[in-house]
Design an enzyme around this catalytic site. Structure first.
Site, mmCIF file in Angstrom:
data_model
loop_
_atom_site.group_PDB
_atom_site.id
_atom_site.type_symbol
_atom_site.label_atom_id
_atom_site.label_comp_id
_atom_site.label_asym_id
_atom_site.label_seq_id
_atom_site.Cartn_x
_atom_site.Cartn_y
_atom_site.Cartn_z
ATOM 1 N N ASP A 11 1.394 0.187 -11.583
ATOM 2 C CA ASP A 11 1.353 -1.245 -11.879
ATOM 3 C C ASP A 11 0.583 -1.454 -13.178
ATOM 4 O O ASP A 11 -0.502 -0.899 -13.354
ATOM 5 C CB ASP A 11 0.666 -2.011 -10.751
ATOM 6 C CG ASP A 11 1.571 -2.157 -9.539
ATOM 7 O OD1 ASP A 11 2.772 -1.839 -9.662
ATOM 8 O OD2 ASP A 11 1.085 -2.572 -8.475
ATOM 9 N N ASP A 130 13.017 -6.629 -2.876
ATOM 10 C CA ASP A 130 11.946 -6.706 -1.880
ATOM 11 C C ASP A 130 12.527 -7.436 -0.674
ATOM 12 O O ASP A 130 13.011 -8.557 -0.817
ATOM 13 C CB ASP A 130 10.764 -7.542 -2.405
ATOM 14 C CG ASP A 130 10.129 -6.913 -3.642
ATOM 15 O OD1 ASP A 130 10.070 -5.672 -3.712
ATOM 16 O OD2 ASP A 130 9.707 -7.670 -4.542
#
Lengths: 251, 193
Positions: A11, A130
């Protein structure tokens, strides 16, 4: 023989890695390039960078980071976060990314997948999904899993494939962070109903979880973050273990 | 050594340039005829769609030049495929250097063929120091069948050419610039030919 792939995910915020990354031999754990290098040396097959705070102001920093990764790393990598147009993708690819990942922006405007695929080829378009299982139904979420939609996972994945996605990165929100294994059943359904590679994400806690998802032939690649970042699983050990289970892997 | 990477607006050529830089080679990106002709080695990269790439090659004035080159040329991925006679992708005529017709994988396997796969039947100095069964990274939906010009083989759905060779022309289906240590060795070998 084509191997299954192990993919660490980093990330990124303002060109730096976020989440406490705990590497023993690393002076600067916030340096994505140093981390990427270390993962590549340990045998990672690919890398994924997610720009979690992609804004106009930070975009140039991301491009610089992508360029630096491409300069130093000799394995493929994907960059996602904030890709809303052909121009956004072009800048990342021109900076040296091998693939771009799209998520929310593709749900809001599915034609984006088609535009990207037609401009750059299917091979460099990853559609990240997701989803959460609610009342026996896998539903699609937006914006890093914060906003529910009325899209069903399997329908959306099919649509993404037909629009030109080259790969699906599926994160199960039920499994993410829980470390009890990947969503093997849903992944298997994706893997058999689609004809493009599927990356499993969410749920990795033990080496056996990777063995299970690959033994079931439910995914072509498996992605994880914290188990690698915190040194809970070493990529080298993981790959040896997979090999012992007769899973095709690059060692 | 003067190395030129053909720049005709296709694909991720930056990666090839970076890979050469890691070997200490400051490669030029160019479509300039004089520059290309004065180079010791030429790399012909490519990612994307065959029809579109051929159009761009034509627009850059390279379609007549490339088959006439006398230096060592290395086609990578689509670059290798464009050096073949013809591609099923968009029914595209290629440059005709390699005697091969590019076909699409059928849907009995996942397409694209994406990831690390082994190469074997290595039959060229391009693979000096590389073991049979070495892993290379590939991503493609079309392939060159095995021919007399094949110098390496990979299998996915069926055995196909991982690399081709004819005179001063070499082509690899995989991405040496993205294939870690062994891929770098292929680039080094090409420079040392």
């Amino acid at each position: 023989m084509l191997t299954k792939r192990i993919i660490p995910c980093l990330d990124i915020k303002n060109g730096r890695t976020v989440k406490g990354v705990n590497f023993v031999n690393l002076r600067d754990a916030g340096d994505p390039v140093a981390l990427a290098k270390q993962y590549a040396e340990q045998g990672a097959d690919e890398l994924v960078f997610l720009d979690i705070a992609a804004t106009l102001e930070t975009r140039t920093t991301t491009h610089d980071m992508v360029r630096e990764v491409a300069r130093q790393i000799d394995i493929p990598f994907t960059v996602g976060g904030g890709v809303r147009s052909v121009e956004d993708a072009e800048k990342l690819l021109k900076s040296g990314a091998d693939k771009v990942a799209v998520n929310s922006s593709a749900i809001k405007r599915p034609a984006l997948i088609k535009e990207l695929a037609q401009t750059f080829g299917n091979q460099c378009i990853v559609v990240a999904i997701d989803a959460k299982k609610l009342n026996d139904q896998w539903m699609e979420y937006l914006a890093g899993g914060t906003i529910p939609t009325d899209l069903k996972l399997f329908d959306w994945a099919k649509t993404a494939e037909s629009l030109g996605a080259g790969e699906i990165l599926f994160t199960s929100m039920n499994h993410d962070g829980v470390k009890t294994g990947f969503a093997t059943k849903a992944l298997k359904t994706l893997s058999t109903s689609l004809n493009i590679p599927i990356i499993a994400s969410g749920g990795a806690g033990l080496k056996n979880h990777f063995v299970d998802v690959f033994k079931a032939d439910a995914a072509d690649a498996a992605l994880a973050a914290s188990v690698f970042h915190f040194g809970e699983i070493s990529i080298t050990d993981l790959k040896k273990e997979l090999k012992e289970h007769n899973i095709s892997i690059r060692l | 050594m003067k190395v030129t990477i053909l720049d005709y607006g296709a694909g991720n050529i930056q990666s090839v340039q970076f890979a050469l830089a890691r070997l200490g080679i400051d490669a030029l990106l160019s479509n300039d005829k004089e520059l290309i002709l004065s180079s010791d080695k030429i790399i012909f990269p490519g990612v994307g769609h065959a029809t579109q790439a051929m159009k761009q090659l034509k627009a850059a004035g390279l379609t007549d030049l490339i088959p006439e080159l006398k230096q060592d040329v290395l086609g990578i991925c689509l670059g290798m495929q464009l050096l073949c006679k013809h591609s099923e992708e968009g029914d595209t005529m290629g440059l005709g250097v390699f005697d091969a017709e590019i076909k699409r994988f059928s849907n009995s396997v996942k397409v694209p063929h994406m990831g690390w796969n082994t190469i074997d039947n290595l039959k060229s100095d391009l693979f000096k120091g590389i073991n049979t069964g070495a892993y290379m990274y590939s991503v493609h939906s079309y392939y060159a069948p095995l021919t007399k010009q094949s110098i390496a083989k990979t299998s996915y759905q069926l055995p196909f050419s991982a690399a081709l060779h004819h005179k001063n022309f070499y082509g690899v289906q995989f991405h040496p610039e993205k294939s870690s240590v062994d891929g770098t060795q292929v680039l080094t070998n090409f420079l040392n030919l």
